[in-house]
Design a protein around this motif. Structure first.
Motif, PDB file in Angstrom:
ATOM      1  N   ALA A  48       3.575   4.440   0.687  1.00 59.40           N
ATOM      2  CA  ALA A  48       4.022   5.714   1.256  1.00 59.40           C
ATOM      3  C   ALA A  48       3.707   5.778   2.748  1.00 59.40           C
ATOM      4  CB  ALA A  48       3.372   6.876   0.508  1.00 59.40           C
ATOM      5  N   GLN A  49       2.535   5.276   3.146  1.00 64.38           N
ATOM      6  CA  GLN A  49       2.184   5.271   4.568  1.00 64.38           C
ATOM      7  C   GLN A  49       3.113   4.359   5.353  1.00 64.38           C
ATOM      8  OE1 GLN A  49      -0.105   7.111   6.549  1.00 64.38           O
ATOM      9  NE2 GLN A  49       1.278   6.137   8.007  1.00 64.38           N
ATOM     10  N   ILE A  50       3.456   3.220   4.792  1.00 63.31           N
ATOM     11  CA  ILE A  50       4.399   2.314   5.460  1.00 63.31           C
ATOM     12  C   ILE A  50       5.711   3.044   5.717  1.00 63.31           C
ATOM     13  CG2 ILE A  50       5.797   0.227   5.128  1.00 63.31           C
ATOM     14  CD1 ILE A  50       3.311  -0.969   3.655  1.00 63.31           C
ATOM     15  N   LYS A  51       6.202   3.777   4.726  1.00 64.30           N
ATOM     16  CA  LYS A  51       7.452   4.539   4.904  1.00 64.30           C
ATOM     17  C   LYS A  51       7.280   5.634   5.953  1.00 64.30           C
ATOM     18  CE  LYS A  51       9.335   3.625   0.351  1.00 64.30           C
ATOM     19  NZ  LYS A  51       9.712   4.183  -0.950  1.00 64.30           N
ATOM     20  N   ARG A  52       6.138   6.328   5.937  1.00 66.60           N
ATOM     21  CA  ARG A  52       5.886   7.370   6.950  1.00 66.60           C
ATOM     22  C   ARG A  52       5.820   6.779   8.354  1.00 66.60           C
ATOM     23  NH1 ARG A  52       2.296   9.158   3.112  1.00 66.60           N
ATOM     24  NH2 ARG A  52       0.475   8.413   4.273  1.00 66.60           N
ATOM     25  N   SER A  53       5.481   5.509   8.443  1.00 67.18           N
ATOM     26  CA  SER A  53       5.420   4.814   9.733  1.00 67.18           C
ATOM     27  C   SER A  53       6.766   4.238  10.137  1.00 67.18           C
ATOM     28  CB  SER A  53       4.350   3.719   9.674  1.00 67.18           C
ATOM     29  OG  SER A  53       3.080   4.301   9.471  1.00 67.18           O
ATOM     30  N   ASN A  54       7.819   4.679   9.462  1.00 67.46           N
ATOM     31  CA  ASN A  54       9.206   4.334   9.805  1.00 67.46           C
ATOM     32  C   ASN A  54       9.551   2.869   9.583  1.00 67.46           C
ATOM     33  OD1 ASN A  54      10.128   6.977  10.684  1.00 67.46           O
ATOM     34  ND2 ASN A  54       8.617   6.724  12.316  1.00 67.46           N
ATOM     35  N   ILE A  55       8.894   2.236   8.609  1.00 64.01           N
ATOM     36  CA  ILE A  55       9.179   0.844   8.265  1.00 64.01           C
ATOM     37  C   ILE A  55       9.983   0.815   6.966  1.00 64.01           C
ATOM     38  CG2 ILE A  55       8.124  -1.317   7.493  1.00 64.01           C
ATOM     39  CD1 ILE A  55       5.823  -0.678   9.456  1.00 64.01           C
ATOM     40  N   ARG A  56      11.036   0.030   6.972  1.00 61.26           N
ATOM     41  CA  ARG A  56      11.895  -0.143   5.793  1.00 61.26           C
ATOM     42  C   ARG A  56      12.132  -1.639   5.573  1.00 61.26           C
ATOM     43  NH1 ARG A  56      10.512   4.263   6.380  1.00 61.26           N
ATOM     44  NH2 ARG A  56      11.682   6.187   6.509  1.00 61.26           N
ATOM     45  N   ASN A  57      12.559  -1.980   4.371  1.00 57.61           N
ATOM     46  CA  ASN A  57      12.919  -3.372   4.033  1.00 57.61           C
ATOM     47  C   ASN A  57      11.829  -4.359   4.421  1.00 57.61           C
ATOM     48  OD1 ASN A  57      15.436  -2.595   2.973  1.00 57.61           O
ATOM     49  ND2 ASN A  57      16.291  -2.539   5.031  1.00 57.61           N
ATOM     50  N   TYR A  58      10.605  -4.050   4.040  1.00 56.44           N
ATOM     51  CA  TYR A  58       9.448  -4.883   4.371  1.00 56.44           C
ATOM     52  C   TYR A  58       9.316  -5.976   3.322  1.00 56.44           C
ATOM     53  CZ  TYR A  58       4.520  -5.792   5.712  1.00 56.44           C
ATOM     54  OH  TYR A  58       3.337  -6.358   6.136  1.00 56.44           O
ATOM     55  N   SER A  59       9.272  -7.221   3.769  1.00 59.49           N
ATOM     56  CA  SER A  59       9.089  -8.382   2.893  1.00 59.49           C
ATOM     57  C   SER A  59       8.039  -9.298   3.489  1.00 59.49           C
ATOM     58  CB  SER A  59      10.390  -9.189   2.766  1.00 59.49           C
ATOM     59  OG  SER A  59      11.410  -8.423   2.193  1.00 59.49           O
ATOM     60  N   ILE A  60       7.312  -9.974   2.619  1.00 57.71           N
ATOM     61  CA  ILE A  60       6.383 -11.020   3.047  1.00 57.71           C
ATOM     62  C   ILE A  60       6.747 -12.287   2.273  1.00 57.71           C
ATOM     63  CG2 ILE A  60       3.980 -11.808   3.169  1.00 57.71           C
ATOM     64  CD1 ILE A  60       3.141  -8.845   3.242  1.00 57.71           C
ATOM     65  N   PHE A  61       6.892 -13.391   2.989  1.00 56.14           N
ATOM     66  CA  PHE A  61       7.225 -14.688   2.402  1.00 56.14           C
ATOM     67  C   PHE A  61       6.055 -15.637   2.624  1.00 56.14           C
ATOM     68  CE2 PHE A  61      11.103 -12.620   3.688  1.00 56.14           C
ATOM     69  CZ  PHE A  61      11.987 -12.859   2.654  1.00 56.14           C
ATOM     70  N   LEU A  62       5.860 -16.554   1.688  1.00 56.74           N
ATOM     71  CA  LEU A  62       4.804 -17.569   1.770  1.00 56.74           C
ATOM     72  C   LEU A  62       5.433 -18.942   1.903  1.00 56.74           C
ATOM     73  CD1 LEU A  62       1.878 -18.684   1.415  1.00 56.74           C
ATOM     74  CD2 LEU A  62       2.295 -18.578  -1.061  1.00 56.74           C
ATOM     75  N   ARG A  63       4.908 -19.729   2.839  1.00 61.17           N
ATOM     76  CA  ARG A  63       5.324 -21.128   3.005  1.00 61.17           C
ATOM     77  C   ARG A  63       4.115 -22.014   2.719  1.00 61.17           C
ATOM     78  NH1 ARG A  63       8.901 -25.258   2.792  1.00 61.17           N
ATOM     79  NH2 ARG A  63       8.050 -26.959   4.019  1.00 61.17           N
ATOM     80  N   GLU A  64       4.240 -22.791   1.637  1.00 55.36           N
ATOM     81  CA  GLU A  64       3.225 -23.798   1.315  1.00 55.36           C
ATOM     82  C   GLU A  64       3.852 -25.162   1.518  1.00 55.36           C
ATOM     83  OE1 GLU A  64       0.342 -22.625  -2.051  1.00 55.36           O
ATOM     84  OE2 GLU A  64       2.301 -21.826  -2.665  1.00 55.36           O
TER      85      GLU A  64
END
Length: 109
Positions: free
Chosen positions: A31-47
């Motif tokens: 919810a805080q991420i959305k309140r901070s105006n961030i959308r479509n947040y993804s994290i990818f891992l490279r091993e």
């Protein structure tokens, strides 16, 4: 809207913990991420390099203020006490940054 990418290392022995944490991300943090105006947040891992790549779309008008608001959120700070020890910031990051921001050099829509 501004597309933003960032990188950070991850400690190999913390990868499973990091995945587990994000599989059960706290609703208050989301919810805080959305309140901070961030959308479509993804994290990818490279091993095996153990690099995390984050991507989000920023829909606000004052990124610094929105990030300061997020950093002042008690639940988000609690979340970071769990996630930050999993990460290995890049040596070349800007002073005070956890993640290293990246420059967008190409976009195809």
């Amino acid at each position: 809207m501004q597309r933003m990418g960032m990188m950070i290392g991850i400690k190999p022995e913390k990868i499973e913990e990091y995945k587990r944490l994000h599989a059960n991300a706290w609703p208050e943090v989301l919810a805080q991420i959305k309140r901070s105006n961030i959308r479509n947040y993804s994290i990818f891992l490279r091993e095996p390099e153990n690099i995390l790549f984050g991507y989000w779309e920023y829909h606000g008008s004052d990124f610094a203020a929105d990030m300061a608001e997020m950093a002042n959120d008690p639940k988000t700070r609690d979340w970071w006490t769990l996630t930050d020890p999993c990460q290995e910031p890049l040596a070349t990051r800007n002073e005070g940054d956890q993640w290293s921001m990246m420059e967008q050099v190409f976009l195809m829509e």
